[in-house]
Write a protein that holds these residues in place. Structure first.
Motif, PDB file in Angstrom:
ATOM      1  N   SER A  57      25.801   6.370   5.612  1.00 15.38           N
ATOM      2  CA  SER A  57      25.892   7.836   5.605  1.00 15.38           C
ATOM      3  C   SER A  57      25.977   8.388   7.017  1.00 15.38           C
ATOM      4  O   SER A  57      26.727   9.333   7.282  1.00 15.38           O
ATOM      5  N   SER A 102      13.794  -4.211  -2.610  1.00 18.91           N
ATOM      6  CA  SER A 102      15.179  -3.934  -3.033  1.00 18.91           C
ATOM      7  C   SER A 102      15.542  -2.475  -2.784  1.00 18.91           C
ATOM      8  O   SER A 102      16.603  -2.172  -2.225  1.00 18.91           O
ATOM      9  N   ALA A 103      14.653  -1.580  -3.214  1.00 22.09           N
ATOM     10  CA  ALA A 103      14.956  -0.153  -3.054  1.00 22.09           C
ATOM     11  C   ALA A 103      15.035   0.226  -1.585  1.00 22.09           C
ATOM     12  O   ALA A 103      15.919   0.987  -1.169  1.00 22.09           O
ATOM     13  N   LEU A 125      10.883   3.658   1.917  1.00 24.27           N
ATOM     14  CA  LEU A 125      11.853   4.276   1.011  1.00 24.27           C
ATOM     15  C   LEU A 125      12.553   5.456   1.686  1.00 24.27           C
ATOM     16  O   LEU A 125      13.642   5.855   1.271  1.00 24.27           O
ATOM     17  N   VAL A 126      11.905   6.024   2.677  1.00 27.29           N
ATOM     18  CA  VAL A 126      12.483   7.224   3.297  1.00 27.29           C
ATOM     19  C   VAL A 126      12.822   7.016   4.774  1.00 27.29           C
ATOM     20  O   VAL A 126      13.388   7.911   5.407  1.00 27.29           O
ATOM     21  N   TRP A 158      18.719   9.207   9.367  1.00 29.87           N
ATOM     22  CA  TRP A 158      19.945   9.961   9.064  1.00 29.87           C
ATOM     23  C   TRP A 158      19.724  11.461   9.274  1.00 29.87           C
ATOM     24  O   TRP A 158      20.554  12.147   9.898  1.00 29.87           O
ATOM     25  N   THR A 213      16.345   0.027 -10.243  1.00 26.79           N
ATOM     26  CA  THR A 213      16.132   0.139  -8.793  1.00 26.79           C
ATOM     27  C   THR A 213      17.245   0.933  -8.135  1.00 26.79           C
ATOM     28  O   THR A 213      17.003   1.742  -7.232  1.00 26.79           O
ATOM     29  N   LEU A 258       5.353   2.893   1.335  1.00 28.95           N
ATOM     30  CA  LEU A 258       6.387   3.735   0.719  1.00 28.95           C
ATOM     31  C   LEU A 258       7.247   4.413   1.773  1.00 28.95           C
ATOM     32  O   LEU A 258       8.323   4.928   1.471  1.00 28.95           O
ATOM     33  N   VAL A 286       0.652   2.653  -5.295  1.00 28.23           N
ATOM     34  CA  VAL A 286       1.742   1.706  -5.513  1.00 28.23           C
ATOM     35  C   VAL A 286       1.468   0.781  -6.688  1.00 28.23           C
ATOM     36  O   VAL A 286       2.271   0.662  -7.614  1.00 28.23           O
ATOM     37  N   LEU A 292      18.330  -1.090  -0.092  1.00 26.74           N
ATOM     38  CA  LEU A 292      19.446  -0.260  -0.550  1.00 26.74           C
ATOM     39  C   LEU A 292      19.497   1.056   0.212  1.00 26.74           C
ATOM     40  O   LEU A 292      20.557   1.503   0.678  1.00 26.74           O
ATOM     41  N   LEU A 293      18.325   1.690   0.335  1.00 26.78           N
ATOM     42  CA  LEU A 293      18.282   3.013   0.965  1.00 26.78           C
ATOM     43  C   LEU A 293      18.558   2.936   2.466  1.00 26.78           C
ATOM     44  O   LEU A 293      19.208   3.823   3.023  1.00 26.78           O
ATOM     45  N   LEU A 307      30.078  13.050   0.376  1.00 25.90           N
ATOM     46  CA  LEU A 307      29.235  11.853   0.273  1.00 25.90           C
ATOM     47  C   LEU A 307      28.205  11.953  -0.857  1.00 25.90           C
ATOM     48  O   LEU A 307      27.855  10.953  -1.488  1.00 25.90           O
ATOM     49  N   PHE A 337      16.764   7.212   5.672  1.00 29.70           N
ATOM     50  CA  PHE A 337      17.326   8.560   5.577  1.00 29.70           C
ATOM     51  C   PHE A 337      16.610   9.557   6.495  1.00 29.70           C
ATOM     52  O   PHE A 337      17.158  10.619   6.789  1.00 29.70           O
ATOM     53  N   SER A 338      15.413   9.219   6.951  1.00 30.49           N
ATOM     54  CA  SER A 338      14.790  10.063   7.971  1.00 30.49           C
ATOM     55  C   SER A 338      15.569   9.950   9.279  1.00 30.49           C
ATOM     56  O   SER A 338      15.782  10.943   9.972  1.00 30.49           O
ATOM     57  N   PHE A 383      10.544  -4.948  -6.069  1.00 31.45           N
ATOM     58  CA  PHE A 383      11.146  -3.638  -6.323  1.00 31.45           C
ATOM     59  C   PHE A 383      11.211  -2.817  -5.036  1.00 31.45           C
ATOM     60  O   PHE A 383      12.255  -2.250  -4.690  1.00 31.45           O
ATOM     61  N   SER A 422       0.840  -1.201   0.000  1.00 27.91           N
ATOM     62  CA  SER A 422       0.000   0.000   0.000  1.00 27.91           C
ATOM     63  C   SER A 422       0.874   1.250   0.000  1.00 27.91           C
ATOM     64  O   SER A 422       2.098   1.169   0.153  1.00 27.91           O
ATOM     65  N   GLY A 423       0.217   2.398  -0.172  1.00 32.61           N
ATOM     66  CA  GLY A 423       0.939   3.669  -0.155  1.00 32.61           C
ATOM     67  C   GLY A 423       1.702   3.868   1.134  1.00 32.61           C
ATOM     68  O   GLY A 423       2.775   4.474   1.147  1.00 32.61           O
TER      69      GLY A 423
END
Lengths: 125, 837
Positions: free
Chosen positions: A109, A97-98, A20-21, A27, B291, A17, B572, A101-102, B331, A24-25, A94, A13-14
């Motif tokens: 970082s 994986s993303a 994905l953040v 970070w 990706t 998402l 999505v 990675l993030l 970075l 880094f949030s 997908f 679902s949305g």
């Protein structure tokens, strides 16, 4: 594809998402706190206040924040893994994986950007 | 389905065009169509580009030789300020907006963006704001404090007159356009795609524009806030940036660069999106690392917000803080590198065809990589201290911006121009233009690195002979004129293509995206029916997709009740979940923007009370704008084609309007976070603290304001709940309570500001405190409008349990107002007692 997905699969679902953040949030939180607390510590004399083992309060706070954010970033792996294994189909692959990675990139970082708190003079300018 | 079968392909075209067409003559001012508005943005941006280019030629003419009497220091200051301002704010960002406006629906398989009237409003704001800035040059009142307007130079004492106000107000006007665009793009990419276009099947350009728009949402508010604070300081004397009265000029630098550095990536990412689109087409293969690229651009977006202090390495920040930003600056090269390696791998994997756009892409590789490397040099603090404010920095930023933005956008222009015109370019002229630009550019800016290393500072209007700067400056000037000749030839080439270009049927590049699955130039409605997407390469799956769509063999291949329709999908999976009914041509965006223009112009000429008329006009037109949306009955689900039966967006749980409000509040919240940052920054860093006088107790106004804020949020939430239960009468009553409570909250906050806060002109503390309270009071007043509007809509039958947007929106707004208001009150009352000054 769906045969390989452990049951019970859940549609992505949305809300998912957020993964994905998420890394880094953490970070961003670490970056803001390190920068902000460093400024406050230098301004308010924390550098002159001794903590355990001769480390200043300022440095102890910064190292604490630094390590806490590395740990928080790394800890994201558990809920991410638990959630992602139920995401079905190519969209799920997908997103997983993303997100992985993030999340890994965000932890690296955090380690890289905050590392100077371990060895640089805190308030010299 | 029945509606679709009534038409032949030509009949369907005529029927759709009759609904979607844009009037000619003066009526064209009412256009909201994304193709038209996108073209207007692009053409206007290129006009500003030409003006900025001419200004740069005057700069180069002045610097061509030492002690040149061509222009004096005053005019030179205007020239470099206007050059930077025009290029950054009136060319680069608007060009991105224009390209995104034009392309997004076409690559996402939609007929338009989520909020077409917002597109039109954004364009008018851009045009009017840009015109104000440009007109100042004609009247000799152009800004002259540099494109980043540092205080105290730009404060009233050192820049009297209106030149700095022109910049602050004009840029804020233009930035409204950018924030509108950002909201529009985020909602469109997430919600307004065609069926089956899951996020993992979305063209990479969609990802790039989504991330860019997200960055704009949080990147532009710091500048908007900074501009408001500086304008308030100049107009009313509130000393946010005046060190003598407890302000701090560094606060401006922080706010500006919080915007300014991410902006570099806001400019770069869409250009990188174009590269990611073009390279697979011309390499005749698929992109490598889809990706990885998505992950890289998200990482880049975050990291780019951690670099802003590298513009401030010389202001006296402790070394440890510099190290954070130095590390982040180095970075950020990693996710950029990931993309570059993905592009190189794609080229290596494929069989590249060196068509014209590839020339500019190869130009991009060489120039941008070089600019990136000098960026890493400047990220290193010791080198930065040496090179700061020299021509080395000027050369670096041009390598990054022209290499990372202009070259890819030129490639994109040549790639998509046939899509827009239906004609192919005249290649010989194009290649000559490329070589002139490429050689001229490197002659100008490669040499400029050495000028900077030889010690020449930026922004000096002349220099003495014999310092070793004579020859490199002359070479740079010659190169600059050569580059300009190249751009002139580019314009000639585009005109030639428009006039004499070879016509073609479809898809001349052999692309696989759906932006080529339509007639060229694209019709007003873009797609006669919307495709069902099953991979990232729909034209490869079905080379005849364009013909199928034109024949109505897709979603919404129909005309129903004269409505303009497109699909809304699950964010999505891309599964269709609603039919979005779009607004037709409308003058309201124009009137709203003109009202905003009245506000800004009155403010510019110090007619502050008159400026309120502009604001009131904008509010009235905004209401009229919103009023025309919706339905007075609960519509039944409809056949959308391809076996889908979907509700209209008025009756869904996730209509675009609410998403738009949510993202607007994210931008708004960022602005508020920056205001809090400014408040705390002054408290802890600014000189001449503590102030002589702190905030008073506030008397009954404080508890009254707190209770009123909470009551407004509670009542609006109750109104939403009552509406969901179908209790219209109770909904209206709660909405009245919410509006009244919001009004009381505004009054309470104003009472605190007037009765308990020291004179805002006395000290930065008082100014910042008053600004915090003013923010909350303004939001409470807007809350009154929200509730009043919702109440009136309910009375007229526009709201029901199913059509709940107008009942849900006030609840969201009041909750936001209460949250920010309570945070603000907590800070302004608790900090004086809890935080050492």
């Amino acid at each position: 594809m769906t045969d390989a997905i452990p049951s019970p699969a859940r549609p992505v679902s949305g809300l998912h998402l957020i993964w994905l953040v998420a890394g880094f949030s953490v970070w961003a939180s670490g970056f803001i706190l390190l920068y902000g607390l460093h400024a406050l510590g230098c301004r308010w004399g924390w550098e002159e206040a001794a903590f355990l083992g001769g480390i200043s309060v300022n440095r102890a706070v910064l190292i604490g924040v630094y390590l806490a954010h590395i740990a928080a970033g790394a800890a994201l792996w558990l809920p991410l893994h638990a959630a992602a294994k139920r995401w079905p189909g190519e969209g799920g692959v997908f997103l997983k994986s993303a997100s992985v990675l993030l999340t890994v990139a965000a932890v690296v970082s955090t380690i890289w950007i905050g590392a100077p708190v371990l060895f640089l003079a805190a308030c010299a300018g | 389905m029945t509606e679709r079968r009534e038409f032949t392909p030509l009949g369907l075209h005529r029927a759709l065009h009759a609904i979607w067409k844009v009037p000619k003559g003066f009526g064209a001012a009412s256009a909201v169509n994304h193709t038209v508005i996108g073209r207007r943005f692009i053409v206007t941006a290129f006009v500003f580009f030409a003006i900025g280019g001419l200004l740069s030629m005057l700069i180069r003419a002045q610097l061509a030789r030492p002690e040149n009497p061509f222009v004096g220091p005053e005019l030179y200051s205007q020239l470099f300020t206007m050059h930077g301002t025009v290029m950054m704010f009136l060319f680069a960002i608007p060009l991105i907006e224009g390209v995104a406006l034009y392309l997004l629906p076409k690559i996402l398989g939609a007929r338009d963006l989520a909020f077409p009237r917002l597109s039109a409003f954004g364009y008018w704001c851009y045009l009017f704001g840009g015109s104000i800035i440009l007109a100042s040059m004609v009247f000799g009142a152009a800004p002259d404090g540099g494109w980043f307007m540092y205080t105290p130079l730009s404060s009233r004492e050192y820049t009297p007159g209106i030149s700095a106000d022109v910049w602050l107000l004009g840029i804020t006007f233009v930035e409204i356009s950018a924030v509108c665009a950002a909201v529009e793009f985020v909602v469109t990419v997430l919600k307004v795609r065609t069926g089956g276009m899951a996020l993992n099947r979305m063209p990479l350009m969609g990802w790039y524009l989504l991330v860019t728009a997200g960055m704009m949402l949080v990147g532009f508010p710091p500048l908007i806030l900074g501009s408001i604070l500086l304008e308030v300081e100049r107009a009313f004397g509130w000393p946010f940036f005046d060190a003598l009265r407890g302000g701090d000029p560094l606060l401006w630098q922080h706010l500006f660069w919080l915007f300014g550095h991410p902006e570099v990536y806001i400019i770069f990412l869409p250009a990188a999106g174009a590269i990611s689109t073009l390279i697979p087409v011309f390499a005749r293969t698929k992109i490598v690392g889809y990706t990885w690229i998505v992950a890289a651009i998200i990482a880049l977006a975050f990291l780019s917000f951690g670099l802003w202090v590298h513009h401030m390495f010389t202001v006296g920040i402790p070394h440890l803080a510099l190290a954070f930003f130095s590390a982040a600056s180095a970075l950020v090269a990693v996710p950029t590198g990931v993309q570059i390696f993905a592009w190189l791998a794609t080229l290596f994997k494929g069989r590249p065809v060196f068509a014209l756009p590839m020339y500019y892409i190869l130009g991009f590789f060489s120039v941008f990589v070089f600019g990136g490397l000098t960026g890493v040099m400047l990220a290193l603090v010791p080198f930065n201290w040496q090179a700061h404010d020299t021509h080395f920095v000027v050369a670096h930023l041009h390598y990054v911006l022209i290499g990372g933005f202009v070259f890819p956008m030129m490639a994109a222009t040549y790639y998509w121009l046939p899509q827009a015109t239906g004609r192919l370019p005249v290649f010989q002229v194009s290649k000559a233009a490329f070589w002139l630009i490429f050689i001229g550019f490197n002659l100008t800016f490669l040499v400029m690195h050495f000028t900077g290393l030889l010690g020449m500072p930026r922004r000096v209007f002349t220099y003495e002979a014999g310092l070793g700067w004579d020859l490199p400056n002359l070479i740079s000037s010659v190169g600059g004129f050569m580059m300009t000749a190249g751009f002139a030839l580019f314009v000639v080439d585009v005109v030639l293509q428009l006039r004499f270009g070879r016509r073609f049927r479809r898809n001349p590049w052999g692309a696989t995206g759906i932006d080529w699955a339509m007639p060229t130039p694209p019709p007003s409605y873009v797609f006669a029916s919307l495709p069902k997407i099953e991979s990232r390469d729909p034209l490869e799956d079905n080379p005849k997709l364009g013909a199928d769509l034109a024949a109505g063999r897709g979603y919404l291949g129909r005309v129903k009740d004269g409505r303009m329709e497109t699909l809304g999908v699950d964010m999505v999976s891309g599964k269709p979940d609603q039919i979005i009914v779009l607004p037709n041509n409308d003058y309201t965006p124009l009137w709203t923007a003109m009202s905003m223009g009245v506000f800004f112009l009155c403010f510019l000429f110090s007619a502050y009370w008159w400026s309120l008329i502009g604001l009131a006009g904008a509010a009235v037109f905004a209401m009229r704008w919103l009023w025309s949306i919706g339905s007075k009955t609960d519509p039944a689900p409809e056949d959308a084609g391809l076996g889908e039966t979907l509700p209209l967006h008025h009756v869904t749980q996730s209509p675009p309007t609410l998403l738009g409000l949510t993202y607007t509040l994210i931008a708004n919240g960022t602005l508020y976070a920056c205001l809090i940052f400014g408040y705390l920054f002054l408290w802890t860093i600014a000189p001449n603290w503590p102030p002589e006088e702190m905030i008073g107790a506030g008397g009954l106004a404080l508890p009254a304001a707190v209770l009123a804020l909470l009551l407004a949020a509670f009542a609006a939430a109750r109104a939403r709940t009552m509406n969901a239960k179908g209790k219209a009468r109770a909904r209206e009553l709660w909405q009245i309570v919410a509006g009244a409570a919001s009004l009381a909250a505004a009054a309470g906050l104003a009472a605190i500001a007037f009765l308990a806060v020291p004179d805002p002109t006395s000290h930065g503390y008082a100014a910042a405190t008053a600004a915090m309270l003013a923010y909350s009071a303004i939001h409470a007043l807007i809350g009154v409008l929200f509730s009043g509007y919702a109440w009136a809509r309910g009375r007229k039958g526009w709201i029901s349990a199913a059509r709940a947007v107008d009942a849900r929106a006030p609840a969201i707004w009041h909750a936001y107002s209460a949250m920010t208001g309570l945070i603000g009150l907590g800070l302004v009352f608790l900090l004086p007692h809890g935080l050492p000054a």
